[in-house]
Write a protein that holds these residues in place. Structure first.
Motif, PDB file in Angstrom:
ATOM      1  N   ARG A  43      -2.573   1.000  -9.791  1.00 41.58           N
ATOM      2  CA  ARG A  43      -1.556   2.170 -10.152  1.00 41.58           C
ATOM      3  C   ARG A  43      -1.617   2.346 -11.678  1.00 41.58           C
ATOM      4  O   ARG A  43      -2.027   1.436 -12.483  1.00 41.58           O
ATOM      5  CB  ARG A  43       0.059   1.531  -9.844  1.00 41.58           C
ATOM      6  CG  ARG A  43       0.461   1.314  -8.659  1.00 41.58           C
ATOM      7  CD  ARG A  43       0.975   2.837  -8.020  1.00 41.58           C
ATOM      8  NE  ARG A  43       2.137   3.470  -8.632  1.00 41.58           N
ATOM      9  CZ  ARG A  43       3.288   3.073  -8.559  1.00 41.58           C
ATOM     10  NH1 ARG A  43       3.855   2.203  -7.790  1.00 41.58           N
ATOM     11  NH2 ARG A  43       4.361   3.803  -9.045  1.00 41.58           N
TER      12      ARG A  43
ATOM     13  N   LEU B 208       6.189   1.178 -13.414  1.00 36.01           N
ATOM     14  CA  LEU B 208       6.564   0.575 -12.119  1.00 36.01           C
ATOM     15  C   LEU B 208       7.699  -0.308 -12.486  1.00 36.01           C
ATOM     16  O   LEU B 208       7.759  -1.051 -13.237  1.00 36.01           O
ATOM     17  CB  LEU B 208       5.263  -0.396 -11.549  1.00 36.01           C
ATOM     18  CG  LEU B 208       4.037   0.433 -11.071  1.00 36.01           C
ATOM     19  CD1 LEU B 208       3.228   1.215 -12.112  1.00 36.01           C
ATOM     20  CD2 LEU B 208       3.051  -0.726 -10.468  1.00 36.01           C
TER      21      LEU B 208
ATOM     22  N   SER C 111       1.273  -3.143  -8.013  1.00 38.54           N
ATOM     23  CA  SER C 111       0.599  -2.591  -9.196  1.00 38.54           C
ATOM     24  C   SER C 111      -0.980  -2.490  -8.743  1.00 38.54           C
ATOM     25  O   SER C 111      -1.861  -1.572  -9.367  1.00 38.54           O
ATOM     26  CB  SER C 111       0.640  -3.454 -10.387  1.00 38.54           C
ATOM     27  OG  SER C 111       0.335  -4.783 -10.128  1.00 38.54           O
TER      28      SER C 111
ATOM     29  N   GLU D 134      -1.020   7.261  -9.431  1.00 42.24           N
ATOM     30  CA  GLU D 134       0.540   7.001  -9.902  1.00 42.24           C
ATOM     31  C   GLU D 134       1.196   6.748  -8.986  1.00 42.24           C
ATOM     32  O   GLU D 134       2.539   6.083  -9.118  1.00 42.24           O
ATOM     33  CB  GLU D 134       0.776   8.225 -10.769  1.00 42.24           C
ATOM     34  CG  GLU D 134       0.089   8.342 -12.103  1.00 42.24           C
ATOM     35  CD  GLU D 134       0.627   9.350 -12.946  1.00 42.24           C
ATOM     36  OE1 GLU D 134       1.875   9.849 -12.640  1.00 42.24           O
ATOM     37  OE2 GLU D 134       0.035   9.783 -13.934  1.00 42.24           O
TER      38      GLU D 134
END
Length: 151
Positions: A94, A98, A104, A21
């Protein structure tokens, strides 16, 4: 954070394969797999863009089926090692919300020569998007939608 791929001989580099995360630092990730024997390091960064499907994007939300996604990413890493003579690799994706401009996904591949590194990196991002259970929701200035953009 999910730990890097495990297994292999003692001292053998096994790459970085994880979902997380926290924000990604592509340069730091790439440097962790680079060694003096490598003549090439290819780094791919997926970045949240501000427009998609003709709409203004405010954010992306990524969700993953954690253990299955991790296992499938590890399998992709092993398959890339079988297909190309690469030294090491990193695949980090990720999850969570976002903002525009954030990274990402990072894929980095180190090898003796650039051709193998480019080929493996391209194959890895294509297969990741095609096979791994990670879902993306685009949040627009007006509305939102879950996206199935698998190749």
């Amino acid at each position: 954070m999910i730990p890097p791929v495990s297994g292999g001989a003692i001292g053998e580099r096994r790459g970085i394969v994880m979902l997380r995360e926290e924000p990604l630092d592509p340069t730091a990730i790439a440097e962790r797999i680079r060694a003096s024997r490598d003549g090439a390091l290819v780094l791919f960064q997926g970045i949240v863009r501000e427009h998609s499907r003709g709409k203004q994007v405010r954010a992306l939300v990524y969700e993953a089926y954690g253990s299955m996604a991790q296992r499938q990413i590890e399998e992709l890493a092993e398959e890339a090692r079988r297909r190309w003579p690469i030294s090491d690799l990193a695949i980090v994706h990720r999850t969570g919300t976002l903002q525009v401009g954030e990274v990402s996904v990072v894929i980095a591949v180190a090898s003796s020569h650039r051709g193998e590194a480019f080929d493996a990196c391209e194959w890895l991002i294509d297969e990741l998007k095609h096979t791994v259970p990670i879902w993306k929701k685009e949040v627009y200035t007006e509305g939102e939608a879950w996206i199935d953009d698998r190749p």
